[in-house]
Design an enzyme around this catalytic site. Structure first.
Site, PDB file in Angstrom:
ATOM      1  N   HIS B  38       1.178  -1.501  -0.195  1.00 18.92           N
ATOM      2  CA  HIS B  38      -0.086  -0.292   0.089  1.00 18.92           C
ATOM      3  C   HIS B  38       0.858   0.745  -0.041  1.00 18.92           C
ATOM      4  O   HIS B  38       0.511   2.194  -0.784  1.00 18.92           O
ATOM      5  CB  HIS B  38      -0.875  -0.342   0.944  1.00 18.92           C
ATOM      6  CG  HIS B  38      -2.340  -0.897   0.828  1.00 18.92           C
ATOM      7  ND1 HIS B  38      -1.932  -2.414   0.645  1.00 18.92           N
ATOM      8  CD2 HIS B  38      -3.499  -0.625   0.686  1.00 18.92           C
ATOM      9  CE1 HIS B  38      -3.480  -2.787   0.866  1.00 18.92           C
ATOM     10  NE2 HIS B  38      -4.411  -1.554   0.848  1.00 18.92           N
ATOM     11  N   LYS B 106      -9.834  -9.511   6.652  1.00 26.24           N
ATOM     12  CA  LYS B 106     -10.779  -9.277   7.985  1.00 26.24           C
ATOM     13  C   LYS B 106     -10.473  -8.392   9.546  1.00 26.24           C
ATOM     14  O   LYS B 106      -9.957  -7.789   9.185  1.00 26.24           O
ATOM     15  CB  LYS B 106      -9.933 -10.567   8.717  1.00 26.24           C
ATOM     16  CG  LYS B 106      -8.755 -10.940   9.112  1.00 26.24           C
ATOM     17  CD  LYS B 106      -8.538 -11.899  10.205  1.00 26.24           C
ATOM     18  CE  LYS B 106      -7.002 -11.556  10.716  1.00 26.24           C
ATOM     19  NZ  LYS B 106      -6.923 -11.277  12.495  1.00 26.24           N
TER      20      LYS B 106
END
Lengths: 289, 197
Positions: B38, B106
């Site tokens: 990222h 998650k």
């Protein structure tokens, strides 16, 4: 006593393999009974996925979770003469396990974030020596993922707040962690001691089988009470809601300074991967967990 | 709750109609990306450099898989989701710069991410944490890897998937989040718990 490094390396490798690709019976049993107990479809689906995943991993002999964690070894034995050889054997087993099982290389430098590629680095794998008066060696391998590490916490409770302060901190820590440590978790608590001792105790608590209780009556009552309170929060499997937020709470304690009350909360995700073996002096060995 | 079988690359209108609770099975290509990837994606965007992969209509999977080299190809060993909150700070910008449509992970993501999902038309989905072998079963092939210098877990793996799922929509593009619903009921439960302490 002298430990045969070849035997130890072989056993350490087998324990890492067993820990990464299967779960102890006590954990599977707890997950199955959680599945039975839940009535919400979401919670049931999560637990079903978890159980199916364990079954597939055991059948295929593949790491059940891709995060094969940081590796720790606990060597319980009499005082060892060949400490350096034993340490090398455990490191060699780690390198071999990383390559052949395979495990994910997780060890990175804290500043540069450079990955060593083999799960070996400064102070890693962690090796702890626990001296006993037994005539055999007990080796425990623990692999623990990063998600549950990130949510672990320490509080220095004002002693005046007493056990109420302890309970509130533990419940609040579980709620704050929410979905992140992969619930249903196992909550390891180190109560008392010093800051240093409290986390060591919390980790030792996690190494105990699920359902086992501290032999101190006040502590075991607290374990039961916290287990019930945490499962009333409704965080549930994977934090999507449900009755099962934790599979157990285990506490180890030490006496502490009269001015302090340390509480270490050490989360273990549902993938409670630990394995142990007893190695006899003649070089034979058997798995314990 | 509706079940959808989706193919990548995804279009905005396909994703905008999804609701919290819907179940998805994804076929096509998905990209693994976590903390370091990222950061690098955003660095590339800042500098105006072209990414070595196309995020238009893409599915990003928060995962650091275990991969094994077999002869001249990579094989997935275990590939469950990682905790998504670590990508909270970088995701709104990622959604603004690229047309990512589905994020799988998650643990849920922040309010700021939910706002960005709403604004740019994307959803966040949950896959059972720790279910690495189940996830790996749906990955048919490793199409390639970029930025392997970041290490095996942090590299961007291009994964060919067939009916990857079930993944559950837990934050939709309408500002609804299952995590917020659970959080509210936990706060209520906590009041009763404090009385027992």
């Amino acid at each position: 006593m002298r430990i045969n490094p070849k035997t130890l390396e072989e056993v350490a490798f087998k324990l890492l393999e067993k820990a990464a690709t299967s779960l102890p019976d006590d954990v599977k049993k707890a997950l199955k009974s959680a599945y039975e107990r839940e009535d919400s479809p979401t919670a049931k689906t999560e637990l079903k996925n978890i159980l199916d995943n364990i079954e597939s991993a055991e059948k295929l002999k593949k790491p059940l979770c891709q995060d094969t964690g940081m590796i720790s070894f606990y060597v319980r034995s009499r005082e060892i003469e060949n400490f350096v050889e034993v340490r090398k054997a455990l490191i060699d087993a780690t390198v071999k396990a990383t390559e052949t099982i395979p495990l994910r290389p997780n060890a990175v430098h804290p500043i540069t974030r450079k990955n060593t590629g083999n799960n070996v680095g400064e102070h890693i794998p962690h090796i702890e020596w626990i001296y006993t008066d037994q005539d055999h060696v007990e080796l425990i391998a623990s692999i623990k993922g990063g998600g549950s590490e990130n949510m672990s916490a320490l509080a220095m409770i004002t002693p005046g707040l007493g056990v109420k302060g302890v309970k509130k901190f533990i419940v609040d820590t579980v709620v704050k962690a929410g979905a992140q440590p992969c619930p249903p978790t196992i909550v390891g608590v180190g109560l008392g001691g010093t800051v240093e001792i409290s986390f060591k105790l919390a980790k030792l608590a996690l190494l105990r089988p699920l359902g086992s209780r501290n032999k101190d009556k006040d502590i075991s009552r607290l374990e039961d009470e916290l287990f019930n309170l945490i499962n009333q929060t409704g965080v549930g499997p994977m934090g999507l809601g449900g009755k099962t937020t934790c599979l157990d709470v285990k506490i180890e304690y030490a006496h502490c300074h009269t001015a302090t009350l340390p509480v270490a909360v050490y989360f273990q995700c549902w993938a409670d991967r630990r394995a142990s073996a007893k190695i006899s002096l003649d070089g034979s060995f058997e798995f314990i967990v | 709750m509706v079940e959808y079988r989706l193919k990548t690359p995804l279009k905005e209108d396909e994703v905008r109609k999804l609701n919290v609770g819907d179940i998805l099975y994804i076929t096509g290509t998905i990209f693994s990306a976590r903390d370091q990837a990222h950061r690098r994606i955003l660095e590339y965007a800042e500098k105006g450099l072209e990414l070595p992969f196309n995020l238009d209509g893409a599915v990003i999977f928060h995962v650091g898989p275990i991969m094994q080299r077999k002869d001249d190809r990579w094989v997935v060993v275990s590939a469950g989701p990682t905790t998504s909150t670590r990508m909270n700070s970088t995701t709104p910008k990622l959604l603004e710069r690229f047309r990512v449509r589905v994020i799988i992970g998650k643990g849920g993501m922040s309010f700021e991410v939910a706002e960005a999902l709403k604004r740019f038309g994307a959803v966040y989905c949950h896959f059972t944490g720790g279910a690495g072998v189940l996830a790996a079963k749906n990955i048919k092939e490793v199409e390639g890897v970029e930025w392997i210098d970041l290490g095996m877990p942090e590299a961007v793996w291009k994964l060919k998937v067939e009916d990857f799922g079930p993944v559950t929509v837990t934050i939709d593009s309408k500002g609804r989040s299952l995590y917020e619903t659970v959080k509210k009921s936990v706060e209520e439960n906590l009041k009763k718990i404090y009385q027992q302490i």
